[in-house]
Design a protein around this motif. Sequence first.
Motif, PDB file in Angstrom:
ATOM      1  N   ARG A  20       0.827  -1.204   0.000  1.00  0.00           N
ATOM      2  CA  ARG A  20       0.000   0.000   0.000  1.00  0.00           C
ATOM      3  C   ARG A  20       0.867   1.262   0.000  1.00  0.00           C
ATOM      4  O   ARG A  20       0.607   2.225  -0.726  1.00  0.00           O
ATOM      5  CB  ARG A  20      -0.911  -0.003   1.229  1.00  0.00           C
ATOM      6  CG  ARG A  20      -1.652   1.305   1.519  1.00  0.00           C
ATOM      7  CD  ARG A  20      -2.731   1.590   0.512  1.00  0.00           C
ATOM      8  NE  ARG A  20      -3.563   2.701   0.946  1.00  0.00           N
ATOM      9  CZ  ARG A  20      -4.508   3.260   0.189  1.00  0.00           C
ATOM     10  NH1 ARG A  20      -4.729   2.807  -1.040  1.00  0.00           N
ATOM     11  NH2 ARG A  20      -5.231   4.252   0.656  1.00  0.00           N
ATOM     12  N   LEU A  21       1.926   1.247   0.800  1.00  0.00           N
ATOM     13  CA  LEU A  21       2.808   2.408   0.850  1.00  0.00           C
ATOM     14  C   LEU A  21       3.463   2.661  -0.506  1.00  0.00           C
ATOM     15  O   LEU A  21       3.606   3.819  -0.932  1.00  0.00           O
ATOM     16  CB  LEU A  21       3.867   2.202   1.934  1.00  0.00           C
ATOM     17  CG  LEU A  21       4.806   3.384   2.204  1.00  0.00           C
ATOM     18  CD1 LEU A  21       4.016   4.620   2.615  1.00  0.00           C
ATOM     19  CD2 LEU A  21       5.833   3.013   3.270  1.00  0.00           C
ATOM     20  N   ARG A  22       3.843   1.591  -1.192  1.00  0.00           N
ATOM     21  CA  ARG A  22       4.429   1.793  -2.516  1.00  0.00           C
ATOM     22  C   ARG A  22       3.416   2.416  -3.480  1.00  0.00           C
ATOM     23  O   ARG A  22       3.764   3.302  -4.278  1.00  0.00           O
ATOM     24  CB  ARG A  22       4.938   0.464  -3.081  1.00  0.00           C
ATOM     25  CG  ARG A  22       5.413   0.533  -4.523  1.00  0.00           C
ATOM     26  CD  ARG A  22       6.521   1.586  -4.726  1.00  0.00           C
ATOM     27  NE  ARG A  22       7.771   1.156  -4.130  1.00  0.00           N
ATOM     28  CZ  ARG A  22       8.571   1.931  -3.413  1.00  0.00           C
ATOM     29  NH1 ARG A  22       8.241   3.196  -3.177  1.00  0.00           N
ATOM     30  NH2 ARG A  22       9.701   1.464  -2.921  1.00  0.00           N
ATOM     31  N   ARG A  23       2.177   1.993  -3.420  1.00  0.00           N
ATOM     32  CA  ARG A  23       1.177   2.572  -4.315  1.00  0.00           C
ATOM     33  C   ARG A  23       0.912   4.044  -3.987  1.00  0.00           C
ATOM     34  O   ARG A  23       0.496   4.815  -4.861  1.00  0.00           O
ATOM     35  CB  ARG A  23      -0.120   1.767  -4.234  1.00  0.00           C
ATOM     36  CG  ARG A  23      -0.025   0.396  -4.899  1.00  0.00           C
ATOM     37  CD  ARG A  23      -1.386  -0.277  -5.009  1.00  0.00           C
ATOM     38  NE  ARG A  23      -1.883  -0.699  -3.710  1.00  0.00           N
ATOM     39  CZ  ARG A  23      -1.694  -1.910  -3.195  1.00  0.00           C
ATOM     40  NH1 ARG A  23      -0.983  -2.809  -3.873  1.00  0.00           N
ATOM     41  NH2 ARG A  23      -2.195  -2.226  -2.017  1.00  0.00           N
ATOM     42  N   LEU A  24       1.163   4.426  -2.735  1.00  0.00           N
ATOM     43  CA  LEU A  24       0.963   5.818  -2.343  1.00  0.00           C
ATOM     44  C   LEU A  24       2.192   6.685  -2.575  1.00  0.00           C
ATOM     45  O   LEU A  24       2.074   7.895  -2.782  1.00  0.00           O
ATOM     46  CB  LEU A  24       0.580   5.894  -0.850  1.00  0.00           C
ATOM     47  CG  LEU A  24      -0.738   5.242  -0.445  1.00  0.00           C
ATOM     48  CD1 LEU A  24      -0.913   5.329   1.067  1.00  0.00           C
ATOM     49  CD2 LEU A  24      -1.915   5.894  -1.159  1.00  0.00           C
ATOM     50  N   ASP A  25       3.375   6.076  -2.505  1.00  0.00           N
ATOM     51  CA  ASP A  25       4.614   6.861  -2.558  1.00  0.00           C
ATOM     52  C   ASP A  25       5.670   6.090  -3.333  1.00  0.00           C
ATOM     53  O   ASP A  25       6.342   5.215  -2.789  1.00  0.00           O
ATOM     54  CB  ASP A  25       5.085   7.161  -1.132  1.00  0.00           C
ATOM     55  CG  ASP A  25       6.290   8.092  -1.083  1.00  0.00           C
ATOM     56  OD1 ASP A  25       6.825   8.448  -2.162  1.00  0.00           O
ATOM     57  OD2 ASP A  25       6.700   8.460   0.029  1.00  0.00           O
ATOM     58  N   GLU A  26       5.833   6.434  -4.590  1.00  0.00           N
ATOM     59  CA  GLU A  26       6.809   5.758  -5.441  1.00  0.00           C
ATOM     60  C   GLU A  26       8.238   6.041  -5.000  1.00  0.00           C
ATOM     61  O   GLU A  26       9.152   5.246  -5.246  1.00  0.00           O
ATOM     62  CB  GLU A  26       6.612   6.171  -6.899  1.00  0.00           C
ATOM     63  CG  GLU A  26       7.561   5.529  -7.889  1.00  0.00           C
ATOM     64  CD  GLU A  26       7.439   4.011  -7.948  1.00  0.00           C
ATOM     65  OE1 GLU A  26       8.429   3.360  -8.342  1.00  0.00           O
ATOM     66  OE2 GLU A  26       6.376   3.473  -7.595  1.00  0.00           O
ATOM     67  N   ALA A  27       8.441   7.166  -4.312  1.00  0.00           N
ATOM     68  CA  ALA A  27       9.799   7.552  -3.928  1.00  0.00           C
ATOM     69  C   ALA A  27      10.253   6.947  -2.607  1.00  0.00           C
ATOM     70  O   ALA A  27      11.444   7.008  -2.273  1.00  0.00           O
ATOM     71  CB  ALA A  27       9.896   9.074  -3.845  1.00  0.00           C
TER      72      ALA A  27
END
Length: 559
Positions: A20-27
């Motif tokens: 989920r965090l990756r989908r929210l924040d690519e960086a």
Amino acid sequence: MTHKVVIIGAVAAGMSAATRLRRLDEAAHIVVLEAGDHPSFANCGLPYYVGGVIPERDSLLLHTPQSLAARFAIDVRVRSRVTAIDRAARTVTVTLADGSTYDEAYDSLVLSPGASPIVPDIPGASRALTLRDVSDVDRLAAATADAGTALVIGAGFVGLEVAENLAHRGLDVTVVERAPQVLTALDPELAIRVEQRLTARGVRVLTGASVISLGPADAVVTTADGATEKVAAGVVVAAIGVQPEGSLAATAGLALGPRGSILVDHDMRTSDPAIFAVGDAATKTDAFGAEPALIPLANLANRHGRRVADVIAGRPHRAAASVGTAVVGVFGLTAAATGRSERRLAAEGRPYRAIHTHPLDHAGYYPGATQMALKLLVDPATDKILGAQGVGEAGVERRIDVIATAMAGGLTASSLADLELAYAPAYGSAKDPVNMLGYVAENLAAGETPAVQWRELMDAEDEPVVLDVRTAAEHARGTVTVPWQAPLVMPLDSLRERHHELPRDRRIVVHCQVGQRGHTATRLLRQLGYDAVNLDGGWLTWRDAQASLTREPVPASAA
């Protein structure tokens, strides 16, 4: 600067947070550290692989470190156990399989270590296997290859799944449970149906019993009557519950909750603002109490993993309290529950009203309809739904899910009567079982049909007249019996002509098969001036309740 998030634990909550965090924040720089050999495996499917229901082991492995790196750019490291947290330096110490260590820095740290199965502290306990990860299931599958008998310690959801699947493997299975019933999430008059299904399929069930030692191929068990006996146990599985893995948090000086769990707020944040905790190790907000609770369920773990990612990414989220909704299948029988049980409400000293029904899962005129037992717990002052339970061949999980959704939406028990639910003869009834619970709740809230519970009738000091309004043939197949009176039968269709035979100076407890005709009879008698009440759930609830109190242990020869 790139925000670095380190997540400890790569199963349900941990991987939900990471993806989920990756989908929210690519960086974001995301590192997941897993002590075991496999990330993102289907731990709820482990018993079914043992039983051969899931034939391929690889079906349990949802991802590999390589697939997670390719799809989500997440650095997942297996066989990497975190042994210390330095909160001041914001680093964790990682110990590898070869014993070497290194430090990993973080900006935000998410603890998702899960919970470990409890093994009883008894002689020979090292023989007891557990089911937590893929390595455990490999050991259990190997152990069953040449074991003709099995002992399962614990009759909760996991214990019964294990027992059923060991029976599928062809083993003679005994289940030992310290409580006086199986599935303590259910009340006894529903749980007895699950026990009866187990014994009917050859599983021996010993309730009110304890394993006191394990030998090379057997176990010594103290039974409910205080006697001891040896039980054959070629393989032993401990399924008596789980202990939150809070030791790492404790060593780091974080605040703890019940049973050494990790105490968190509504944002899943610990007492250290940079550290979060999710999953079975973390406390949950209880929908019915002010104190933090432990609710080790997979759906909550996944949900809270997703929510903690929202918090770290700075997105607003709605914290939802947990009611605890669970389901299990036992040899074709489904048992499900949500919210509080009657036993727990009574222990908490909380007022409640109980409603029992026995509807068909779909229209009776459509082939294949089966009967279920449903129970609704309601706050008598506010009509708030406090909990629900169900046992049956089909349709139970659907009704419990509807009620759990109604609870989340703040609907009252009476509001269930007005829900518009999908209907066709093959799937339900025009008056769905959930609607029927609402109708009963409405009648009780309005005082139109006073009801008495099976236990209240057993303990009644006024010795009321007990009236069976079923047919003579139904009565002959079994009826409510009380010590102060011979059974009295007056079928509903003749009640208007015969009611004068009843005394007007005593309370009358009416019963039918499931409570519906009893409701009609109670309304009639009350309008004719009698002090009449309906036996909630009718003869079927009474029968099941009596069976839960008087059942005899199943002899070993019947297993």
